[in-house]
Design a protein around this motif. Sequence first.
Motif, PDB file in Angstrom:
ATOM      1  N   ARG A  75       7.108  15.351  -4.506  1.00 45.59           N
ATOM      2  CA  ARG A  75       5.792  14.766  -4.269  1.00 45.59           C
ATOM      3  C   ARG A  75       4.862  15.770  -3.572  1.00 45.59           C
ATOM      4  NH1 ARG A  75       7.014  10.968  -0.479  1.00 45.59           N
ATOM      5  NH2 ARG A  75       5.975  12.255   1.057  1.00 45.59           N
TER       6      ARG A  75
ATOM      7  N   ASN B 235      -2.200  -8.472   6.944  1.00 51.55           N
ATOM      8  CA  ASN B 235      -1.814  -7.299   7.708  1.00 51.55           C
ATOM      9  C   ASN B 235      -2.658  -6.071   7.370  1.00 51.55           C
ATOM     10  OD1 ASN B 235       0.044  -6.380   9.579  1.00 51.55           O
ATOM     11  ND2 ASN B 235       1.692  -7.445   8.465  1.00 51.55           N
ATOM     12  N   GLU B 236      -2.872  -5.894   6.080  1.00 48.35           N
ATOM     13  CA  GLU B 236      -3.662  -4.756   5.617  1.00 48.35           C
ATOM     14  C   GLU B 236      -5.119  -4.912   6.046  1.00 48.35           C
ATOM     15  OE1 GLU B 236      -2.735  -2.007   4.075  1.00 48.35           O
ATOM     16  OE2 GLU B 236      -0.648  -2.468   3.556  1.00 48.35           O
TER      17      GLU B 236
ATOM     18  N   TYR C  39      -8.595  12.509  -8.946  1.00 50.40           N
ATOM     19  CA  TYR C  39      -8.459  13.921  -9.291  1.00 50.40           C
ATOM     20  C   TYR C  39      -6.978  14.203  -9.528  1.00 50.40           C
ATOM     21  CZ  TYR C  39     -13.059  14.074  -7.106  1.00 50.40           C
ATOM     22  OH  TYR C  39     -14.360  13.835  -6.780  1.00 50.40           O
ATOM     23  N   CYS C  40      -6.639  14.692 -10.703  1.00 53.43           N
ATOM     24  CA  CYS C  40      -5.224  14.966 -10.967  1.00 53.43           C
ATOM     25  C   CYS C  40      -5.108  15.986 -12.094  1.00 53.43           C
ATOM     26  CB  CYS C  40      -4.499  13.683 -11.332  1.00 53.43           C
ATOM     27  SG  CYS C  40      -5.115  12.893 -12.811  1.00 53.43           S
TER      28      CYS C  40
ATOM     29  N   SER D  52       0.832  -1.214   0.000  1.00 58.07           N
ATOM     30  CA  SER D  52       0.000   0.000   0.000  1.00 58.07           C
ATOM     31  C   SER D  52       0.862   1.257   0.000  1.00 58.07           C
ATOM     32  CB  SER D  52      -0.932  -0.004   1.215  1.00 58.07           C
ATOM     33  OG  SER D  52      -0.193   0.038   2.415  1.00 58.07           O
ATOM     34  N   THR D  53       1.981   1.230   0.718  1.00 58.86           N
ATOM     35  CA  THR D  53       2.826   2.413   0.773  1.00 58.86           C
ATOM     36  C   THR D  53       3.398   2.746  -0.603  1.00 58.86           C
ATOM     37  OG1 THR D  53       3.347   1.884   3.053  1.00 58.86           O
ATOM     38  CG2 THR D  53       4.819   3.414   1.955  1.00 58.86           C
TER      39      THR D  53
ATOM     40  N   THR E  67      -1.748  20.318  -7.830  1.00 57.05           N
ATOM     41  CA  THR E  67      -3.045  19.749  -8.199  1.00 57.05           C
ATOM     42  C   THR E  67      -4.166  20.412  -7.414  1.00 57.05           C
ATOM     43  OG1 THR E  67      -1.974  17.612  -8.533  1.00 57.05           O
ATOM     44  CG2 THR E  67      -4.359  17.613  -8.457  1.00 57.05           C
TER      45      THR E  67
ATOM     46  N   SER F  71       1.535   8.953   2.175  1.00 56.80           N
ATOM     47  CA  SER F  71       2.978   8.768   1.955  1.00 56.80           C
ATOM     48  C   SER F  71       3.773   9.601   2.937  1.00 56.80           C
ATOM     49  CB  SER F  71       3.408   9.164   0.548  1.00 56.80           C
ATOM     50  OG  SER F  71       2.355   9.292  -0.305  1.00 56.80           O
TER      51      SER F  71
ATOM     52  N   ASN G 149       0.504   4.294  -2.648  1.00 57.07           N
ATOM     53  CA  ASN G 149       0.221   5.668  -2.212  1.00 57.07           C
ATOM     54  C   ASN G 149       1.336   6.616  -2.623  1.00 57.07           C
ATOM     55  OD1 ASN G 149      -2.281   5.243  -0.919  1.00 57.07           O
ATOM     56  ND2 ASN G 149      -1.223   4.332   0.825  1.00 57.07           N
ATOM     57  N   ASN G 150       2.558   6.146  -2.518  1.00 53.45           N
ATOM     58  CA  ASN G 150       3.697   6.973  -2.875  1.00 53.45           C
ATOM     59  C   ASN G 150       3.711   7.294  -4.371  1.00 53.45           C
ATOM     60  OD1 ASN G 150       6.047   8.321  -1.984  1.00 53.45           O
ATOM     61  ND2 ASN G 150       7.269   6.742  -2.995  1.00 53.45           N
TER      62      ASN G 150
ATOM     63  N   ASP H  87      -5.317  -3.943   9.634  1.00 55.33           N
ATOM     64  CA  ASP H  87      -5.230  -2.475   9.777  1.00 55.33           C
ATOM     65  C   ASP H  87      -6.573  -1.811   9.497  1.00 55.33           C
ATOM     66  OD1 ASP H  87      -2.585  -2.766  10.321  1.00 55.33           O
ATOM     67  OD2 ASP H  87      -1.832  -1.817   8.488  1.00 55.33           O
TER      68      ASP H  87
ATOM     69  N   ASP I 249       0.832   9.847  -4.919  1.00 57.88           N
ATOM     70  CA  ASP I 249       1.140  11.164  -4.359  1.00 57.88           C
ATOM     71  C   ASP I 249       2.241  11.854  -5.163  1.00 57.88           C
ATOM     72  OD1 ASP I 249      -0.783  10.996  -2.391  1.00 57.88           O
ATOM     73  OD2 ASP I 249       0.562  10.070  -0.922  1.00 57.88           O
ATOM     74  N   SER I 250       3.181  11.072  -5.674  1.00 57.95           N
ATOM     75  CA  SER I 250       4.258  11.661  -6.472  1.00 57.95           C
ATOM     76  C   SER I 250       3.733  12.311  -7.740  1.00 57.95           C
ATOM     77  CB  SER I 250       5.299  10.598  -6.844  1.00 57.95           C
ATOM     78  OG  SER I 250       5.866  10.078  -5.668  1.00 57.95           O
ATOM     79  N   LEU I 251       2.621  11.803  -8.235  1.00 56.81           N
ATOM     80  CA  LEU I 251       2.004  12.404  -9.417  1.00 56.81           C
ATOM     81  C   LEU I 251       1.006  13.498  -9.014  1.00 56.81           C
ATOM     82  CD1 LEU I 251       1.264   9.132 -11.427  1.00 56.81           C
ATOM     83  CD2 LEU I 251       2.966  10.861 -12.031  1.00 56.81           C
ATOM     84  N   GLY I 252       0.930  13.794  -7.742  1.00 51.22           N
ATOM     85  CA  GLY I 252       0.000  14.814  -7.265  1.00 51.22           C
ATOM     86  C   GLY I 252      -1.454  14.383  -7.396  1.00 51.22           C
ATOM     87  N   VAL I 253      -1.710  13.090  -7.241  1.00 52.55           N
ATOM     88  CA  VAL I 253      -3.065  12.561  -7.445  1.00 52.55           C
ATOM     89  C   VAL I 253      -3.835  12.513  -6.121  1.00 52.55           C
ATOM     90  CG1 VAL I 253      -4.390  10.541  -8.188  1.00 52.55           C
ATOM     91  CG2 VAL I 253      -2.237  11.121  -9.319  1.00 52.55           C
ATOM     92  N   PHE I 254      -5.084  12.920  -6.162  1.00 52.91           N
ATOM     93  CA  PHE I 254      -5.987  12.736  -5.026  1.00 52.91           C
ATOM     94  C   PHE I 254      -6.996  11.663  -5.397  1.00 52.91           C
ATOM     95  CE2 PHE I 254      -4.305  16.922  -4.436  1.00 52.91           C
ATOM     96  CZ  PHE I 254      -4.185  17.072  -3.065  1.00 52.91           C
TER      97      PHE I 254
ATOM     98  N   ASN J 111       3.911  18.575  -5.936  1.00 50.33           N
ATOM     99  CA  ASN J 111       2.949  18.162  -6.955  1.00 50.33           C
ATOM    100  C   ASN J 111       1.528  18.126  -6.406  1.00 50.33           C
ATOM    101  OD1 ASN J 111       4.837  17.962  -8.934  1.00 50.33           O
ATOM    102  ND2 ASN J 111       5.085  15.742  -8.784  1.00 50.33           N
ATOM    103  N   LYS J 112       1.408  17.723  -5.154  1.00 51.48           N
ATOM    104  CA  LYS J 112       0.063  17.693  -4.567  1.00 51.48           C
ATOM    105  C   LYS J 112      -0.490  19.107  -4.429  1.00 51.48           C
ATOM    106  CE  LYS J 112      -1.954  14.207  -2.922  1.00 51.48           C
ATOM    107  NZ  LYS J 112      -2.307  12.920  -2.301  1.00 51.48           N
TER     108      LYS J 112
END
Lengths: 419, 413
Positions: free
Chosen positions: B340, A130-131, A105-106, A77-78, B347, B272, A81-82, A134, A85-90, B343-344
Amino acid sequence: MINRTLAPTITSINEISFTAPKIIPLNQHVNLFWMSEIYDETTRIELHFDAGTIRSAEKVAGFVNSLLLSGTPTKNSTTINNELDSLGVFTDIEVGQEIAVVSIYCLRKNAEKAFSIILDAITNVNFDENEIEDIIREKKQNFLIGSEKVSILSRRKFQESIFDNSINYSRQLKLEDFDTITKESLIDFHKAHYLNGLVKVIIVSRLEEEKIAHIAKTLTEFCVSTPVKFEDNFINKKGRIDIQKYGAMQTAIRIGMPLFNKKNSDFIDFQILQTILGDYFGSRLMSNIREDKGYTYGIGCGVSETFESGHFIIATEVGKEYVEATLNEIKFEIERLQQEEVDSDELTLVKNYLLGQLLKSADGPNAMTDLFIGAFNQGKDLTFYQDVINRINAISAEELKLTAIKYLNWENLTIVTAG
Amino acid sequence: MIQFEKFTLSNGLKVIFHKDPTTPLAVINTLFDVGARDESPDKTGFAHLFEHLMFGGSINIEDFDAPLQNAGGESNAFTSNDITNYYNIIPAQNIETALWLESDRLLSLAFTEKSLETQRSVVIEEFKQRYLNQPYGDVWLELRPLAYTTHPYQWATIGKEIKHIEDASMEDVKSFFYKHYTPSNAIVCIAGNFELDYVKQIMEKWYGDIPSGIKPARILPLEPKQEIFREKTIESKVPSNAFYYAFKMAEKKSFEYYVTDLLSDALGRDKSSKLYISLQKELKLVTEIHCYITGSLDNGLLIIEGKIAPGETFEKIDSGIWKVLEELKNKLLSDSDLERIKNKISTSKEFQEQGLLNRAMNLCLYELLGDANGVNEEASLYESITAAHIHTIANEILITENCSLLKIKAIQE
């Protein structure tokens, strides 16, 4: 000096320009709706799945939904998510009663990459132990916190009562359900309702046509292969239910009854009627219960639509000493609509207000897309909104009174209080 | 890039015009340079109570909302510790209805006893609904006076206690209005498909004859530099233990503010972020954890908050958090981490600016800070921030002496 006692002249709204998205069929039952008339760099992609809570007798719909980005055989999952987030995606991943929606959203430049990361993640979930642990732990805490809120307590009971005759629609998560989740039931639900459960795709973006075509092609294999069916003809548990919440300073009130959606020819009339009652700031419930009596910070009503049906709901939180007085005033306002015709000033105001709201609902590509989908879901097209404009202009006080008599009967209502 | 024009009426009212040719709607946003920080310590919650009264009728017009709704419009407002902001959204052809209403309530309110009595009661219900009758709802009522000893940020916008709202008199209301609600203390933004000449003409028409007033001088007690760690534990009937670490940070006008914003993102904006990965995913000490800044105009707070997983302790959380903070203070943020976070921000800015109302509110806020164009400079400001900047700020503010900790201890009913 200007004469401030005279209101400026008002020009009413006669015409609203509606734009439909392009419709690209993925198969016989599933469409991709693409709104390309957008002038900025944003991209919104929504994937709708037949994966709502009504589909899971084991009550795993919400858990599977929360696990969609929890890892694949090659990524945890990390990592996922990474990458996003690196692409600025929500992302916004939600489960409702009837469907589950994955929203992305991006920026346009990152849309393809974001889409393929997310599609890979949600179609290759490996349901790591594990996930799962959580998610259960986190959701259980949230459930317990929610159980401390009178608004949530009343909502749960209201849902249960309004869909009283339907096992699937009245289903509510209970604390003990958190202990009975099995990995197998999660995997089964995922396979049936995500891997073969795509029912709709929405894209609002200036993406190039071939990129849209590529997305469409990639998604085809996940589409449902038979028409998706939803229930109707709900019967509520009528009358009052009080939930005790020790120490609460306010009491939440939910009142309503099963109704209908846009498919019913009285839908628009009822919308206008319920706006007068409680669906805008100057409504009768707000004027009476907030602005005159000061019992509450807010009170409102609305029609909640499902694919085949709908229900009407009044909601408020009031000081605990004002519960009975509030219920009396709500009853009084409902009966007033049945006994007296709305006067012409108020009717004109509500008509103008509703037209202004419709104008706002059609403003901008995202709002316009949602408006379109709202009609399309119930077998309508944009001519429905022209019908709305015409009906708002034409409806009379007498017709509204008849609508109130026909639908708003105190004896038929479910009344839930929690406090 | 948000295009705009600025002009000032002879009475000192600042006007920003933002043209958007794509919308049939108009937004009229009015920012008043007054918030809860301008209240006196024995009359808190006043700026917010007053915001409610602004809808209770003005000198020449009995009701604010009805004429606006009759013109197809709607209206709302919010109060923060720093500002009070009112907005109207209305079909563009009826913009003058909104200006008629807005300008009349700036000229003077009706000040009816009925309006005061009702809104007093409504605000008390709001106090209960949002702060007292929610699990963890009272956190900010406790955290603010712990973090601030002197500055008026020590109380929340709703007020310190219900009694202050109960005690508000008509005299208080009037003097608050005459002091703060003047053209010289307001900024108006008109957004929509108009021409500048037309906007100038209608603004002059409706606002031109309102007396200027005197912009009140703001002399707030300065918060002394915090020198010792502060901690408070309260017991509450909530399902799980919770923690709130509050670190003092720079004012909004400063470069350091933006650096701290990125720092908070690195620590706890999303899944992250460092705190999430360490405390929630790896150590499983919490069921949620977030880091954010309060966004205050004066010296604000960077907050780390979360809920503790069943069976875990405040001590383990504390050492887990400080371990992450120390790592960040010892080692530069990697290029990929920094990219990162930026970039957020890009957006979210692009999405925020889709909304006409958001654009209008932001223009007013930046004008208050000195220049509306700040809204267009924000992106390059964030872009210019380096890992070294973040490293410096982390070492400056993420220290125990700069920290106030509120613990919520869950007790059974």
